[in-house]
Scaffold this active site. Sequence first.
Site, short mmCIF file in Angstrom:
data_model
loop_
_atom_site.label_atom_id
_atom_site.label_comp_id
_atom_site.label_asym_id
_atom_site.label_seq_id
_atom_site.Cartn_x
_atom_site.Cartn_y
_atom_site.Cartn_z
N ALA A 75 3.58 -69.72 14.04
CA ALA A 75 3.03 -68.52 14.68
C ALA A 75 3.28 -67.34 13.76
O ALA A 75 4.11 -67.42 12.86
CB ALA A 75 3.74 -68.31 16.02
N GLY A 114 4.60 -73.47 15.12
CA GLY A 114 3.31 -73.50 15.81
C GLY A 114 2.25 -74.25 15.01
O GLY A 114 1.31 -74.80 15.58
N GLU A 117 2.86 -77.77 15.88
CA GLU A 117 2.43 -77.95 17.28
C GLU A 117 0.91 -78.08 17.34
O GLU A 117 0.37 -78.90 18.09
CB GLU A 117 2.90 -76.76 18.12
CG GLU A 117 4.41 -76.72 18.33
CD GLU A 117 4.84 -75.49 19.06
OE1 GLU A 117 5.26 -75.63 20.24
OE2 GLU A 117 4.73 -74.38 18.50
N GLU A 137 11.82 -72.92 14.61
CA GLU A 137 11.91 -71.87 15.63
C GLU A 137 13.36 -71.52 15.99
O GLU A 137 13.70 -70.36 16.20
CB GLU A 137 11.18 -72.30 16.91
CG GLU A 137 9.67 -72.22 16.85
CD GLU A 137 9.04 -73.49 16.31
OE1 GLU A 137 7.83 -73.67 16.51
OE2 GLU A 137 9.74 -74.30 15.66
#
Length: 701
Positions: A75, A114, A117, A137
Amino acid sequence: MDTAAEAASRTRINPVVELARDGEVAVLTVDSPPVNALSAQVREGLVEGIRQTDADPAVKAVVLHCAGRTFFAGADISEFGKPPKHPNLPEVVDIIEASTKPVIAALHGTALGGGLETALACHYRLAVPSAKCGFPEVKLGLLPGAGGTQRLPRLVGPERALDLVTSGSQISAKAAQEMGIVDELVEEGSLPASAIAFARKVVAENRPLKKVRDLDDKIEAARGRPEIFDDFRKANARKFRGFQAPEYNIRCVEAAVNLPFDEGIRLERQLFQELVSGEQSAAQRHVFFAERQVWKIPDISDDTPTLPVKKVGIIGAGTMGGGISMNFANAGLPVTIVEAKPEALERGLSVIRRNYESTAKKGRMTAEDVERRMELLTGSLDLSALADCDLIIEAVFENMAIKKEIFTKLDAIAKPGAILATNTSYLNVNEIAAMTKRPEHVLGMHFFSPANVMRLLEVVRGEKTDKRVIATAMQLGRKIGKIAVLVGVCHGFVGNRMLEPRQREANRLVLEGAMPWDVDRVLYDFGFPMGPFAMADLAGLDIGWSRETSKGETVREILCEQDRRGQKTGAGFYDYDENRKAKPSGLVEQIILDLSAKKGITRRAISDQEILERCVYSMVNEGAKILEEGIAIRSSDIDIVWINGYGWPVYRGGPMFYGEQVGLAKVLERLRDYEAKLGPEFKPSALLERLASEGRGFREL
Ligand code: T1G
């Protein structure tokens, strides 16, 4: 040049996302440098891309590929803490997973957070051998908040998932394939073509839309077995001490095993929101960017030419000299170590070999590696052996006269253009440089003990140090795996200068009413690996002490006079049992009570809050003075110094960040109160007063 047909098949969805067609296969390419972070624009483009491929009957499969050096590296961290923009990442990954056409993720570079993911929401994942995968993370005080904690265990099982999400470490593409994260490895440099070929096979063989969310075989065996998670907690309690995120990650993986997918996702979302809006993640995100800022020096541009460093000389084979030498040998640079006495040289080289051999014993290097590094190290008793070195670092006893003598001699020996560095921890680098005819080639390179382990390097800029010399030292710092922070000349530079007020207050608190173990407990609970008194016992209380000069004026002097020199004598501020376990000492308590009485100090009850404020706020105040004087370029550099050199807990962001989190107005008010009660040591710096009155922070400077 694209053929006309190929160009025609390309649709630019937005500035960073493009959709192209290769027959029945659509290729969704994201190009958002530097690391294809999943910013709002990237997310919008992905959603629109999948909408278009879903709507186009001619498209039978989709390849998700990133241009540039890496697949999505996560992210966009810079978006956290700001108003969320939709679609958010959980929405994006759900849309990809729900695609009616198989989506194949093409991994290269670092597929992280992310980004991984997003790949787990795809129906197939390919990777080139050099790719890396991971969920970092937790290093940002977070957890994989876009389904990673629910999809990963379904692919690799709960145990491996726990390791991956709580360590944050990266794994190779090969390991990812062995674990079942990656379906196939493709030839290096073959993406996206090899992914398009794979997509064609998926279509031709009418392979299913494999949704990770539907998998159960890797988790069913762990269902209803809380011991898996409790044992993991126990095994890592020490490592996770003080951190909030690891436990939240564990709870999510446990939910993945015991709850239906969508319920697990809801818990993941709730826990993610708690973490992302919390102080710890804000601190750790600050540190992420601060670690990248240290290399940016306002008046030294990235293209400043650096000087060649092919051969290094170290003066002193003691603890520091030995550790420093290992850094350069580890980086493949030949090192000549000069000592005054043969036995000292012998001892120094054998300590280095022992260190390497113990690393090899732990399997972290091979016996060949040990020999290769030892071959790069040459010992000498003659300073002139350093005549052809490009960089010479002096690491001798902390004494100005000795250092001045060495630099005078070095100036005559070293070749023109050689960089002369001192590893002094406190002393005036300008004074040392003035002993040479080349002060522009002199600077400080302050390593931290053990120098081959500690990541921090304070690069000390003298008033005459040339910009190319500084650029060279910073670059070298990165090359030997250090985080280099540029600081100016003052007593103790940044780290040690801020350590002094903390030590001062710790000693005062002990005479006024607290006990050493009270102060240590407060700082230990705050997150430091150990308090100042336990640290002193570990280092040895007699550093810089001699019976001749001892006056019994401080607790430390009295302890040394009574041969309580610390852990090495089994007693210091604490008593130590045979396992070196520390326990408070009744004798030390009496020594302290007697010394307070002798100094006419009426002891009083002191709260933990006062201990913390006096030790920490006085550091923040000193940090503000350091910024005022331009000794540090920015407040986040000070934070990096303390986190990487002095054990400041990363989840508190560093002393300056912590001061801002508490609120500079509050810090100021407390300092003023202590100044009134305890004296001018607490006089707030002018910068702190100004920023507090303007309601601003150090980072806005
Ligand atoms: N977001 C924003 N900026 C980033 C970024 C990111 N994820 N990663 C890197 N940058 C910037 C960085 O600040 C620097 O900027 C430049 O890119 C180059 O980085 C929902 C919550 C990928 C291994 O934690 O580990 O996904 O200084 O100098 O050494 O579950 O960057 O040039 O202006 O580090 O080659 C999870 C973080 C996010 C990975 C490359 N992802 N990045 O290392 O280059 S949270 C991460 C890295 C998340 C979801 C959750 C490294 C790298 P500037 P660099 P590098």
